[in-house]
Design a protein around this motif. Structure first.
Motif, PDB file in Angstrom:
ATOM      1  N   VAL A  32      85.023  53.099 106.253  1.00 34.88           N
ATOM      2  CA  VAL A  32      84.745  51.763 105.610  1.00 34.88           C
ATOM      3  C   VAL A  32      85.609  51.541 104.493  1.00 34.88           C
ATOM      4  O   VAL A  32      85.610  52.540 103.716  1.00 34.88           O
ATOM      5  CB  VAL A  32      83.389  51.403 105.390  1.00 34.88           C
ATOM      6  N   LEU A  33      86.280  50.482 104.130  1.00 35.92           N
ATOM      7  CA  LEU A  33      86.792  49.816 102.909  1.00 35.92           C
ATOM      8  C   LEU A  33      86.129  49.226 102.004  1.00 35.92           C
ATOM      9  O   LEU A  33      85.560  48.107 102.241  1.00 35.92           O
ATOM     10  CB  LEU A  33      88.108  49.143 103.245  1.00 35.92           C
ATOM     11  N   ILE A  34      85.779  49.780 100.840  1.00 34.27           N
ATOM     12  CA  ILE A  34      84.986  49.174  99.889  1.00 34.27           C
ATOM     13  C   ILE A  34      85.859  48.642  98.806  1.00 34.27           C
ATOM     14  O   ILE A  34      86.984  49.504  98.177  1.00 34.27           O
ATOM     15  CB  ILE A  34      84.136  50.106  99.340  1.00 34.27           C
ATOM     16  N   VAL A  35      85.531  47.349  98.272  1.00 32.72           N
ATOM     17  CA  VAL A  35      86.331  46.749  97.037  1.00 32.72           C
ATOM     18  C   VAL A  35      85.488  46.101  95.973  1.00 32.72           C
ATOM     19  O   VAL A  35      84.558  45.507  96.631  1.00 32.72           O
ATOM     20  CB  VAL A  35      87.263  45.563  97.771  1.00 32.72           C
ATOM     21  N   GLN A  36      85.913  46.564  94.922  1.00 35.70           N
ATOM     22  CA  GLN A  36      84.941  46.000  94.021  1.00 35.70           C
ATOM     23  C   GLN A  36      85.695  45.877  92.474  1.00 35.70           C
ATOM     24  O   GLN A  36      86.440  46.733  92.127  1.00 35.70           O
ATOM     25  CB  GLN A  36      83.806  47.101  93.717  1.00 35.70           C
ATOM     26  N   SER A  37      85.202  44.847  91.862  1.00 34.43           N
ATOM     27  CA  SER A  37      85.271  44.682  90.396  1.00 34.43           C
ATOM     28  C   SER A  37      84.611  45.444  89.342  1.00 34.43           C
ATOM     29  O   SER A  37      83.507  45.478  89.601  1.00 34.43           O
ATOM     30  CB  SER A  37      85.722  43.392  89.818  1.00 34.43           C
ATOM     31  N   THR A  38      85.044  45.925  88.311  1.00 34.24           N
ATOM     32  CA  THR A  38      84.220  46.523  87.388  1.00 34.24           C
ATOM     33  C   THR A  38      83.228  45.964  86.696  1.00 34.24           C
ATOM     34  O   THR A  38      82.128  46.408  86.273  1.00 34.24           O
ATOM     35  CB  THR A  38      85.078  47.665  86.519  1.00 34.24           C
ATOM     36  N   ARG A  39      83.595  44.622  86.483  1.00 37.23           N
ATOM     37  CA  ARG A  39      82.783  43.729  85.578  1.00 37.23           C
ATOM     38  C   ARG A  39      82.086  42.846  86.197  1.00 37.23           C
ATOM     39  O   ARG A  39      81.632  41.849  85.878  1.00 37.23           O
ATOM     40  CB  ARG A  39      83.240  43.307  84.475  1.00 37.23           C
ATOM     41  N   ASP A  40      81.946  43.053  87.662  1.00 41.19           N
ATOM     42  CA  ASP A  40      81.216  41.971  88.508  1.00 41.19           C
ATOM     43  C   ASP A  40      79.703  41.600  87.837  1.00 41.19           C
ATOM     44  O   ASP A  40      78.863  42.643  87.821  1.00 41.19           O
ATOM     45  CB  ASP A  40      81.213  42.465  89.940  1.00 41.19           C
ATOM     46  N   ALA A  41      79.412  40.126  87.736  1.00 40.54           N
ATOM     47  CA  ALA A  41      77.977  40.177  87.593  1.00 40.54           C
ATOM     48  C   ALA A  41      77.046  40.157  88.426  1.00 40.54           C
ATOM     49  O   ALA A  41      75.863  40.743  88.246  1.00 40.54           O
ATOM     50  CB  ALA A  41      78.013  38.669  86.733  1.00 40.54           C
ATOM     51  N   ALA A  42      77.334  39.704  89.529  1.00 40.69           N
ATOM     52  CA  ALA A  42      76.243  39.355  90.519  1.00 40.69           C
ATOM     53  C   ALA A  42      75.816  40.448  91.268  1.00 40.69           C
ATOM     54  O   ALA A  42      74.760  40.940  91.796  1.00 40.69           O
ATOM     55  CB  ALA A  42      76.763  38.542  91.816  1.00 40.69           C
ATOM     56  N   THR A  43      77.177  41.516  91.512  1.00 33.79           N
ATOM     57  CA  THR A  43      76.725  42.896  92.098  1.00 33.79           C
ATOM     58  C   THR A  43      77.495  43.909  91.298  1.00 33.79           C
ATOM     59  O   THR A  43      78.549  44.228  91.393  1.00 33.79           O
ATOM     60  CB  THR A  43      77.326  42.950  93.705  1.00 33.79           C
ATOM     61  N   PRO A  44      76.770  44.530  90.500  1.00 29.35           N
ATOM     62  CA  PRO A  44      77.287  45.588  89.335  1.00 29.35           C
ATOM     63  C   PRO A  44      77.802  46.545  90.166  1.00 29.35           C
ATOM     64  O   PRO A  44      77.707  46.974  91.363  1.00 29.35           O
ATOM     65  CB  PRO A  44      76.107  46.160  88.560  1.00 29.35           C
ATOM     66  N   TYR A  45      79.002  47.067  89.376  1.00 31.79           N
ATOM     67  CA  TYR A  45      79.874  48.283  89.927  1.00 31.79           C
ATOM     68  C   TYR A  45      79.386  49.202  90.612  1.00 31.79           C
ATOM     69  O   TYR A  45      79.577  49.899  91.482  1.00 31.79           O
ATOM     70  CB  TYR A  45      81.044  48.584  88.938  1.00 31.79           C
ATOM     71  N   SER A  46      77.994  49.639  89.906  1.00 32.96           N
ATOM     72  CA  SER A  46      77.139  50.903  90.603  1.00 32.96           C
ATOM     73  C   SER A  46      76.763  50.817  91.927  1.00 32.96           C
ATOM     74  O   SER A  46      76.536  51.880  92.671  1.00 32.96           O
ATOM     75  CB  SER A  46      75.952  50.985  89.854  1.00 32.96           C
ATOM     76  N   GLY A  47      76.810  49.497  92.275  1.00 36.67           N
ATOM     77  CA  GLY A  47      76.507  49.247  94.024  1.00 36.67           C
ATOM     78  C   GLY A  47      77.471  49.841  94.977  1.00 36.67           C
ATOM     79  O   GLY A  47      77.406  50.420  95.738  1.00 36.67           O
ATOM     80  N   ALA A  48      78.932  49.517  94.286  1.00 35.37           N
ATOM     81  CA  ALA A  48      80.083  50.093  95.230  1.00 35.37           C
ATOM     82  C   ALA A  48      80.064  51.403  95.178  1.00 35.37           C
ATOM     83  O   ALA A  48      80.128  52.103  96.020  1.00 35.37           O
ATOM     84  CB  ALA A  48      81.265  49.407  94.631  1.00 35.37           C
ATOM     85  N   VAL A  49      79.872  52.214  93.984  1.00 37.19           N
ATOM     86  CA  VAL A  49      79.848  53.384  94.035  1.00 37.19           C
ATOM     87  C   VAL A  49      78.538  54.060  94.940  1.00 37.19           C
ATOM     88  O   VAL A  49      78.904  55.111  95.399  1.00 37.19           O
ATOM     89  CB  VAL A  49      79.674  53.945  92.426  1.00 37.19           C
ATOM     90  N   VAL A  97      91.506  54.369  95.184  1.00 36.72           N
ATOM     91  CA  VAL A  97      92.637  53.629  94.305  1.00 36.72           C
ATOM     92  C   VAL A  97      91.932  52.691  93.311  1.00 36.72           C
ATOM     93  O   VAL A  97      90.952  52.045  93.502  1.00 36.72           O
ATOM     94  CB  VAL A  97      93.304  52.798  95.181  1.00 36.72           C
ATOM     95  N   THR A  98      92.541  52.713  92.042  1.00 37.82           N
ATOM     96  CA  THR A  98      92.302  51.671  91.038  1.00 37.82           C
ATOM     97  C   THR A  98      93.301  50.740  90.733  1.00 37.82           C
ATOM     98  O   THR A  98      94.660  51.141  90.454  1.00 37.82           O
ATOM     99  CB  THR A  98      92.111  52.677  89.730  1.00 37.82           C
ATOM    100  N   CYS A  99      93.236  49.704  90.729  1.00 36.39           N
ATOM    101  CA  CYS A  99      93.985  48.517  90.540  1.00 36.39           C
ATOM    102  C   CYS A  99      94.033  47.888  89.268  1.00 36.39           C
ATOM    103  O   CYS A  99      92.790  47.749  88.898  1.00 36.39           O
ATOM    104  CB  CYS A  99      93.983  47.612  91.753  1.00 36.39           C
ATOM    105  N   THR A 100      94.927  47.298  88.862  1.00 36.56           N
ATOM    106  CA  THR A 100      94.912  46.614  87.680  1.00 36.56           C
ATOM    107  C   THR A 100      94.286  45.040  87.982  1.00 36.56           C
ATOM    108  O   THR A 100      94.385  44.735  88.976  1.00 36.56           O
ATOM    109  CB  THR A 100      96.349  46.272  86.624  1.00 36.56           C
ATOM    110  N   PRO A 101      93.853  44.408  86.751  1.00 34.06           N
ATOM    111  CA  PRO A 101      93.199  43.084  87.202  1.00 34.06           C
ATOM    112  C   PRO A 101      94.100  42.192  87.744  1.00 34.06           C
ATOM    113  O   PRO A 101      95.173  42.134  87.304  1.00 34.06           O
ATOM    114  CB  PRO A 101      92.344  42.985  85.962  1.00 34.06           C
ATOM    115  N   ASN A 103      96.038  39.713  94.060  1.00 35.33           N
ATOM    116  CA  ASN A 103      96.091  40.793  93.425  1.00 35.33           C
ATOM    117  C   ASN A 103      96.798  41.745  94.589  1.00 35.33           C
ATOM    118  O   ASN A 103      96.125  42.161  95.443  1.00 35.33           O
ATOM    119  CB  ASN A 103      94.805  41.364  92.895  1.00 35.33           C
ATOM    120  N   SER A 104      98.058  41.692  94.384  1.00 37.70           N
ATOM    121  CA  SER A 104      98.853  42.433  95.386  1.00 37.70           C
ATOM    122  C   SER A 104      98.466  44.055  95.653  1.00 37.70           C
ATOM    123  O   SER A 104      98.447  44.194  96.912  1.00 37.70           O
ATOM    124  CB  SER A 104     100.137  42.516  95.343  1.00 37.70           C
ATOM    125  N   CYS A 105      98.025  44.687  94.573  1.00 34.79           N
ATOM    126  CA  CYS A 105      97.593  45.928  94.950  1.00 34.79           C
ATOM    127  C   CYS A 105      96.378  45.985  96.102  1.00 34.79           C
ATOM    128  O   CYS A 105      96.060  46.929  96.619  1.00 34.79           O
ATOM    129  CB  CYS A 105      96.953  46.453  93.508  1.00 34.79           C
TER     130      CYS A 105
END
Length: 537
Positions: A458-475, A523-527, A502-504
């Motif tokens: 499964v591919l998971i995509v997440q931004s680190t400063r998401d307000a509605a679903t904090p990053y810890s959920g993706a981890v 993978v970590t992408c720039t914003p 965001n092409s990355c």
């Protein structure tokens, strides 16, 4: 998760091969196996029921036709229905119809890889607009559209799928509503009364039989029946926000039915997070993203004139809140309505300039700009597609999915402490969810999300400063779904990453869906690009 203006006077912050009809003996054997895998949540009866319903749907297919004119979906999008049981433990009992729509892949027959089913979140969000990503020629999704039919659906209880209700829609849109931040114990008592009445209204207007079946697991079962009705042996799925939890539950219950799955902006699926703790964690994350936005507004003080430091912007916000509390703007925009509009800024940075622009106009004397932006739509009362319906589904699913604290002392203690440090959303979120404390039907045990035998990566995509679903959920989900890969958009905070430029991220999402290609590592992408005010561009 998606938040809406609640009747309580607050705003809170969330797929071509054919499938033959199974013979009874095959269905029974499959159900027995699935029943063992579901654990405490659901058992053999539900597993047998979904097998029976899927077999029937595979045989019936979907009677596709032009979408009804008032649904708002242009040709060549087509619409139809899939029949599912209300209660999967009783597959021969009462049934409802789930509305679906589809647009064919834009490539050749040889390029086609099946259907891609989408859920945008909620609970209570409709995925029916998903095929419009093709008709509106979204560049991000062009290559994926060549390979897949895009399929959307209204989850059970939503829109055109046996819509539920908890209050008269006319009452729901009335404004202004009470200030979500209580000044006195009497304010809290009033909100508690409204929450209890709302919970009672859900039972009275929806009925216990339907309300008790408004769960994430049942929506996941509905998706499997849709898969069968589409003639698909395996599911391709894209879920955003709450749609990530729905996808995770589907992956747990039906691991061998998954072909490719992307989850974007992830709900923490741990049982002890669903749903009370997740909502408390949102309060912290929303405050952080609100602070980010205030810093951005201060940076562009030459454009907005709202303060050249975050502290000055915050002071102006507090002044605005106090002003609309004392005298609602236009008689309809009080603190609750104000928060409903401003909340979009920490949700999506695409809203940063819009919200700041409206506020700037108001500060310069244009009060109508804020009324137009923040006042509720008083015509939004068309039962099956109203915001009231979406709010009812949100409440029904979150309250029925899991057991919530029933002690007001706990709610009061937890939210009072959080509000002291994270005041932007805390009390609003509390009142939004308080009906769950006096819920009128049995509350379930959440699915134990985990990797089932046969589940692909499964591919998971997440931004680190998401307000509605904090990053810890993706981890957490990454940990639970063995072999999954996580794309992190660092130092970004928009909710819903796969739809941004965001092409990355975009290139990897396309490669996974079209070719099944993954990096073999996280993978970590720039914003993505930070917004720039139009006047500053």
């Amino acid at each position: 998760m998606v938040r809406r203006i609640a009747v309580l006077g607050v705003t809170g912050a969330l797929i071509t091969g054919s499938v033959a009809a199974a013979a009874p003996t095959t269905a029974t054997a499959t159900a027995a196996s699935a029943g063992r895998s579901t654990g405490a949540y659901g058992g053999r009866a539900e597993a047998y029921g979904v097998t029976v319903a899927a077999a029937r749907a595979a045989k019936a297919g979907i009677d596709w036709a032009a979408c009804p004119a008032d649904w708002g979906f242009e040709s060549p999008i087509v619409c139809g229905y899939v029949t599912v049981p209300v209660d999967y433990a009783k597959p021969n009992g009462k049934k409802i119809k789930i509305a679906v729509d589809r647009i064919d892949n834009t490539g050749t027959a040889a390029e086609r890889q099946g259907a891609l089913i989408y859920n945008p979140g909620g609970p209570g969000g409709s995925g029916m607009r998903f095929p419009r990503r093709v008709t509106t020629k979204s560049a991000i999704w062009a290559d994926t559209a060549k390979a897949y039919d895009f399929v959307g659906f209204d989850p059970r209880g939503v829109g055109h799928s046996a819509p539920i209700s908890c209050v008269d829609p006319q009452e729901f849109v009335k404004a202004p509503k009470a200030d979500p931040v209580p000044d006195t114990e009497a304010d809290k008592t009033a909100q508690r009364k409204l929450a209890k009445e709302y919970a009672q209204g859900c039972v009275e207007r929806t009925g216990r039989a339907m309300l008790s079946q408004m769960t994430t697991a049942n929506t996941a079962r509905d998706i499997d029946v849709i898969r069968a009705a589409l003639g698909e042996k395996k599911l391709n799925y894209l879920g955003v926000s709450y749609g990530t939890y729905l996808g995770a539950v589907y992956a747990t219950l039906f691991p061998t039915h998954v072909r490719r799955m992307i989850v974007d902006s992830v709900v923490n699926p741990a049982r002890d997070q669903i749903w009370y703790q997740n909502n408390l964690d949102q309060d912290v994350a929303f405050q952080g993203r609100w602070d980010d936005w205030e810093a951005w507004v201060a940076k562009y003080d030459s454009v907005y004139h709202l303060g050249d430091t975050p502290a000055k912007v915050q002071a102006k916000w507090e002044t605005l809140r106090a002003a609309v509390k004392a005298n609602p703007i236009g008689g309809v925009v009080g603190p609750a309505e104000l928060l409903g509009f401003f909340q979009s800024a920490p949700y999506y940075d695409s809203s940063w300039a819009t919200v700041a622009g409206v506020w700037s106009k108001y500060a310069a004397g244009d009060t109508q700009a804020l009324v137009d932006a923040a006042a509720p739509d008083l015509t939004d009362t068309a039962g099956n597609i109203s915001s009231e319906n979406g709010n009812a589904v949100y409440t029904a699913v979150e309250c029925t999915d899991a057991k919530w604290p029933t002690s007001w002392k706990k709610w009061d203690r937890d939210n009072t402490a959080l509000h002291a440090k994270y005041p932007f959303l805390t009390w609003s979120n509390a009142w939004m969810n308080l009906p769950c404390a006096t819920w009128g039907v049995p509350q379930q045990t959440p699915v134990e999300v985990r990797t089932g035998k046969g589940l692909p990566k499964v591919l998971i995509v997440q931004s680190t400063r998401d307000a509605a679903t904090p990053y810890s959920g993706a981890v957490e989900l990454h940990h639970r779904l063995k072999g999954s890969e996580l794309i992190t958009e660092k130092d970004a905070g928009s909710h819903g990453v796969t739809g941004l430029v965001n092409s990355c991220i975009n290139d990897r999402v396309t490669a996974y869906l079209v070719s099944g290609t993954l990096d073999g590592k996280d993978v970590t992408c720039t914003p993505h690009a930070t917004p720039v005010p139009p006047a500053a561009g």
